[in-house]
Write a protein that holds these residues in place. Structure first.
Motif, PDB file in Angstrom:
ATOM      1  N   GLU A   1       0.734  -1.162   0.053  1.00 46.92           N
ATOM      2  CA  GLU A   1      -0.096  -0.119  -0.132  1.00 46.92           C
ATOM      3  C   GLU A   1       0.786   1.301   0.095  1.00 46.92           C
ATOM      4  OE1 GLU A   1      -2.659  -0.222   3.465  1.00 46.92           O
ATOM      5  OE2 GLU A   1      -3.115  -2.212   3.186  1.00 46.92           O
ATOM      6  N   LYS A   2       0.253   2.378  -0.444  1.00 41.04           N
ATOM      7  CA  LYS A   2       0.895   3.524  -0.202  1.00 41.04           C
ATOM      8  C   LYS A   2       0.803   4.041   1.262  1.00 41.04           C
ATOM      9  CE  LYS A   2       0.941   6.696  -3.615  1.00 41.04           C
ATOM     10  NZ  LYS A   2       0.435   7.659  -4.238  1.00 41.04           N
ATOM     11  N   SER A   3       1.982   4.563   1.760  1.00 40.12           N
ATOM     12  CA  SER A   3       1.831   4.944   3.196  1.00 40.12           C
ATOM     13  C   SER A   3       0.946   6.216   3.573  1.00 40.12           C
ATOM     14  CB  SER A   3       3.478   5.092   3.779  1.00 40.12           C
ATOM     15  OG  SER A   3       3.817   6.154   2.984  1.00 40.12           O
ATOM     16  N   THR A   4       0.545   6.026   4.525  1.00 42.19           N
ATOM     17  CA  THR A   4      -0.406   7.281   4.922  1.00 42.19           C
ATOM     18  C   THR A   4      -0.260   7.783   6.344  1.00 42.19           C
ATOM     19  OG1 THR A   4      -2.249   5.732   5.598  1.00 42.19           O
ATOM     20  CG2 THR A   4      -2.288   6.618   3.537  1.00 42.19           C
ATOM     21  N   VAL A   5       0.862   7.344   7.155  1.00 41.49           N
ATOM     22  CA  VAL A   5       0.905   7.645   8.381  1.00 41.49           C
ATOM     23  C   VAL A   5       1.695   9.022   8.742  1.00 41.49           C
ATOM     24  CG1 VAL A   5       1.909   6.898  10.670  1.00 41.49           C
ATOM     25  CG2 VAL A   5       0.648   5.197   9.168  1.00 41.49           C
TER      26      VAL A   5
ATOM     27  N   GLY B   1       3.054   8.945   1.297  1.00 40.10           N
ATOM     28  CA  GLY B   1       2.954   8.863  -0.086  1.00 40.10           C
ATOM     29  C   GLY B   1       3.985   8.093  -0.599  1.00 40.10           C
ATOM     30  N   TYR B   2       4.659   7.041  -0.024  1.00 45.43           N
ATOM     31  CA  TYR B   2       5.596   6.128  -0.410  1.00 45.43           C
ATOM     32  C   TYR B   2       4.886   4.907  -0.593  1.00 45.43           C
ATOM     33  CZ  TYR B   2       9.719   3.204  -1.240  1.00 45.43           C
ATOM     34  OH  TYR B   2      10.430   2.237  -1.733  1.00 45.43           O
ATOM     35  N   ARG B   3       5.341   4.291  -1.943  1.00 40.60           N
ATOM     36  CA  ARG B   3       4.973   2.926  -2.152  1.00 40.60           C
ATOM     37  C   ARG B   3       6.213   1.787  -2.625  1.00 40.60           C
ATOM     38  NH1 ARG B   3      -0.027   1.168  -3.438  1.00 40.60           N
ATOM     39  NH2 ARG B   3      -0.661   3.394  -4.502  1.00 40.60           N
ATOM     40  N   LEU B   4       6.232   0.743  -2.279  1.00 40.61           N
ATOM     41  CA  LEU B   4       7.480   0.035  -2.587  1.00 40.61           C
ATOM     42  C   LEU B   4       7.597  -0.257  -4.008  1.00 40.61           C
ATOM     43  CD1 LEU B   4       7.335  -2.955   0.084  1.00 40.61           C
ATOM     44  CD2 LEU B   4       9.084  -1.109  -0.244  1.00 40.61           C
TER      45      LEU B   4
END
Length: 327
Positions: free
Chosen positions: A130-134, A143-146
């Motif tokens: 998932e795209k990070s939302t923390v 806003g980061y995704r692997l």
């Protein structure tokens, strides 16, 4: 009871011995290897080397200090090793100690339990693809995704105090405790179950890191005695050893003697409080005490020496003593 292996990363042994322990763990049939991070190896670099030196054992990294490594670097590291080695991977998160966090890395441990909870959420998002939302009070990732394939790794939380138990109950696939007696493990398991009950959820399984030495010689005993020195005056651990009958030793530790003096005062019996020592029968009996305490998994930390490089003898003995073996 399930068994796994954790690298000792002993400071009195050659650093490369970690690869010997990894090979010995796989040869003995253990399904999982924990790769911690202390004073020597970068965990992910070592994990990549272990992946090349073995063929199938799964790799769990940590516990990694959440106020030292941020969620994105943790997720990238886990995904990198998974992609480069093709192994199943896991990650464990913890708060570590003042010595490591403040001393070695110059970071703050303020609000460490909050950082633990926020990291668990962000790391799980990232490892799930998932795209990070923390956007946390202490740590976070937005806003980061692997870019690498998401390894969908399980998240383990290291816990000792009440707030970490709450984090484990809420966020963990597994909880891990380190260097605890069966009695202390029972207290922590009870605390986890109470925290999960308050949340209306099922508690995760509990793993305990335990030092081990089968029919130990003087070198192994010296190594294990040295390994407990730093815990004797630590909050919580001091109470545990005092409750086990080592009050005089704890009183001496609190006078802040030179480490050599404190080491000389540590009896072998103090190690036996938190480990699997002796014959196969003695190892089996102590493992049964942990099972009775509610521990679901023992992560064996084998002593090593010139007579047993990598701890293969101890790993084989524990593998045969603790049954059934859940692979």
């Amino acid at each position: 009871m399930k068994l796994s292996v954790s690298l000792g990363l002993w400071q009195d042994r050659p650093p490369e011995e970690a690869l010997d322990t990894a090979r010995a763990a796989e040869a003995a049939g253990y399904p999982e290897l924990w790769i911690g991070e202390m004073a020597t190896w970068d965990a992910f670099a070592l994990g990549t080397a272990i992946g090349a030196a073995t063929s199938r054992i799964s790799l769990t990294f940590g516990p990694l200090a959440v106020t030292v490594r941020d969620p994105a670097t943790i997720a990238v590291g886990v995904a990198s090793v998974a992609a480069l080695t093709g192994r199943a991977t896991g990650v464990a998160l913890g708060t570590s100690s003042d010595v490591v966090v403040r001393g070695w890395h110059g970071r703050s441990r303020d609000r460490a339990a909050t950082a633990l909870a926020e990291s668990a959420v962000a790391v799980r998002q990232l490892l799930s693809g998932e795209k990070s939302t923390v956007d946390g009070q202490v740590v976070g990732s937005r806003g980061y995704r692997l870019r690498l394939p998401a390894p969908k790794s399980p998240v383990t939380v290291a816990a000792f105090g009440p707030r970490a138990l709450d984090v484990a109950a809420r966020h963990a696939d597994r909880m891990v405790v380190n260097l605890v007696s069966p009695a202390a493990a029972a207290t922590l398991v009870r605390g986890l179950r109470e925290a999960a009950s308050r949340l209306g959820s099922m508690p995760p399984p509990v793993a305990a890191w335990v030092v081990a030495a089968a029919d130990p010689g003087l070198a192994e005993l010296e190594q294990l005695r040295r390994g407990v020195v730093g815990y004797l005056a630590a909050p919580g651990y001091a109470d545990m050893f005092r409750a086990a009958g080592f009050g005089d030793l704890i009183d001496f530790a609190h006078t802040r003697p030179h480490p050599r003096e404190l080491l000389a005062a540590v009896p072998v019996e103090a190690i036996a409080v938190v480990g699997l020592l002796g014959s196969r029968a003695e190892i089996a009996a102590k493992a049964a005490e942990y099972a009775e305490a509610g521990v679901d998994e023992l992560a064996i930390v084998p002593a090593t020496s010139d007579d047993d490089p990598g701890g293969g003898k101890t790993l084989a003995a524990c593998r045969s003593a603790v049954v059934p073996f859940d692979a």
